[in-house]
Write a protein that holds these residues in place. Structure first.
Motif, mmCIF file in Angstrom:
data_model
loop_
_atom_site.group_PDB
_atom_site.id
_atom_site.type_symbol
_atom_site.label_atom_id
_atom_site.label_comp_id
_atom_site.label_asym_id
_atom_site.label_seq_id
_atom_site.Cartn_x
_atom_site.Cartn_y
_atom_site.Cartn_z
ATOM 1 N N TYR A 148 -2.555 0.940 0.934
ATOM 2 C CA TYR A 148 -2.960 0.866 -0.621
ATOM 3 C C TYR A 148 -1.706 -0.020 -1.012
ATOM 4 O O TYR A 148 -1.944 -1.060 -1.474
ATOM 5 N N TRP A 149 -0.559 0.452 -1.009
ATOM 6 C CA TRP A 149 0.827 -0.303 -1.288
ATOM 7 C C TRP A 149 1.055 -1.636 -0.884
ATOM 8 O O TRP A 149 1.364 -2.588 -1.706
ATOM 9 N N ARG A 150 0.659 -1.825 0.446
ATOM 10 C CA ARG A 150 0.835 -3.209 1.079
ATOM 11 C C ARG A 150 -0.083 -4.112 0.727
ATOM 12 O O ARG A 150 0.063 -5.275 0.262
ATOM 13 N N ALA A 151 -1.319 -3.642 0.448
ATOM 14 C CA ALA A 151 -2.664 -4.540 -0.241
ATOM 15 C C ALA A 151 -2.016 -5.034 -1.392
ATOM 16 O O ALA A 151 -2.242 -6.236 -1.955
ATOM 17 N N LEU A 152 -1.709 -3.993 -2.374
ATOM 18 C CA LEU A 152 -1.361 -4.079 -3.902
ATOM 19 C C LEU A 152 -0.180 -4.884 -4.148
ATOM 20 O O LEU A 152 -0.161 -5.671 -4.922
ATOM 21 N N ALA A 153 0.734 -5.177 -2.908
ATOM 22 C CA ALA A 153 1.784 -6.072 -3.243
ATOM 23 C C ALA A 153 1.454 -7.458 -3.337
ATOM 24 O O ALA A 153 2.121 -8.206 -3.801
ATOM 25 N N ILE A 154 0.256 -7.651 -2.771
ATOM 26 C CA ILE A 154 -0.030 -9.245 -2.685
ATOM 27 C C ILE A 154 -0.520 -9.570 -4.380
ATOM 28 O O ILE A 154 0.221 -10.707 -4.737
ATOM 29 N N PRO A 155 -1.360 -9.163 -4.935
ATOM 30 C CA PRO A 155 -1.547 -9.469 -6.310
ATOM 31 C C PRO A 155 -0.369 -9.127 -7.327
ATOM 32 O O PRO A 155 -0.245 -10.064 -8.204
ATOM 33 N N LEU A 156 0.372 -8.300 -7.039
ATOM 34 C CA LEU A 156 1.642 -7.866 -7.825
ATOM 35 C C LEU A 156 2.513 -9.111 -7.562
ATOM 36 O O LEU A 156 3.481 -9.393 -8.449
ATOM 37 N N SER A 157 2.806 -9.667 -6.427
ATOM 38 C CA SER A 157 3.557 -10.680 -6.134
ATOM 39 C C SER A 157 3.013 -12.069 -6.906
ATOM 40 O O SER A 157 4.021 -12.688 -7.490
#
Length: 221
Positions: free
Chosen positions: A81-90
């Motif tokens: 979940y965190w690895r995936a969410l890092a993309i839109p957060l970036s």
């Protein structure tokens, strides 16, 4: 005397042809610059459409992984979940930086790179944002992006809440289900924004093509 007439004739010819040649050359140069500029804008707009695809996939992957984490309590799913969410957060990090009057190019570049955008596309994406984010279709697309980021931030907070709940000694099934309901609501709310973002950039590309065609026609005529 014949030589004088020949020289005078050549001089007259040169005086007539130089302005015509200069105007023609100017038209060619302006048309070329317009075409090159339009190509860069079109390329950057397409890069944003591709980036939206990465953003959407990452958001869905984050929701799916967080749902599995809620069901299994396995830390591996929280990590996904965190690895995936890092993309839109970036991507959000890049947008916030590019919104600043005196922005940091390296910071914006790093943010877009972290959003899985192709490195070759990033310079054009930054230029397009900086020059056009406040105008017409691009302003609408940026507004949609900002709204989408509010959902991403909510999803980030819900993930933290879920982890806290599962890691606590007094785990509440009702509380976990309540968090999941909010996660599902976010997933449903984001979908129309994803479609609107892509549609708006598509309109921008079509408008730009039409404007370029009319501009070139006006210059040539």
């Amino acid at each position: 005397m014949q030589d004088v007439f020949n020289i005078s004739g050549r001089a007259s010819f040169v005086r007539r042809i130089v302005p015509v040649f200069s105007i023609s050359l100017g038209i060619i140069i302006i048309s070329l610059l317009l075409a090159l500029g339009a190509m860069e804008v079109l390329s950057a707009a397409r890069a944003y459409v591709a980036g939206e695809g990465q953003w959407s996939k990452a958001q869905r992957d984050a929701v799916y992984a967080l749902t599995l984490y809620a069901q299994t309590h396995e830390p591996v799913y929280f990590e996904r979940y965190w690895r995936a969410l890092a993309i839109p957060l970036s991507d959000r990090r890049a947008r916030i930086e590019m919104d600043k009057p005196d922005y940091d190019y390296a910071e914006a570049h790093a943010g877009l790179l972290g959003g899985d955008n192709h490195p070759d596309d990033i310079p054009g994406m930054i230029r397009l944002y900086r020059c056009c984010a406040g105008y017409s279709y691009f302003a609408r697309a940026v507004s949609i992006w900002r709204e989408g980021d509010t959902y991403i931030v909510q999803l980030q907070h819900l993930g933290s809440d879920m982890r806290t709940e599962i890691s606590s000694g007094a785990l509440s099934t009702k509380r976990i289900e309540a968090i999941l309901d909010q996660v599902r609501a976010i997933d449903a709310g984001v979908k129309p924004l994803e479609d609107a973002f892509t549609a708006t950039l598509g309109e921008a590309v079509r408008w730009l093509r039409s404007a370029l065609m009319w501009a070139v026609c006006a210059i040539v005529s």
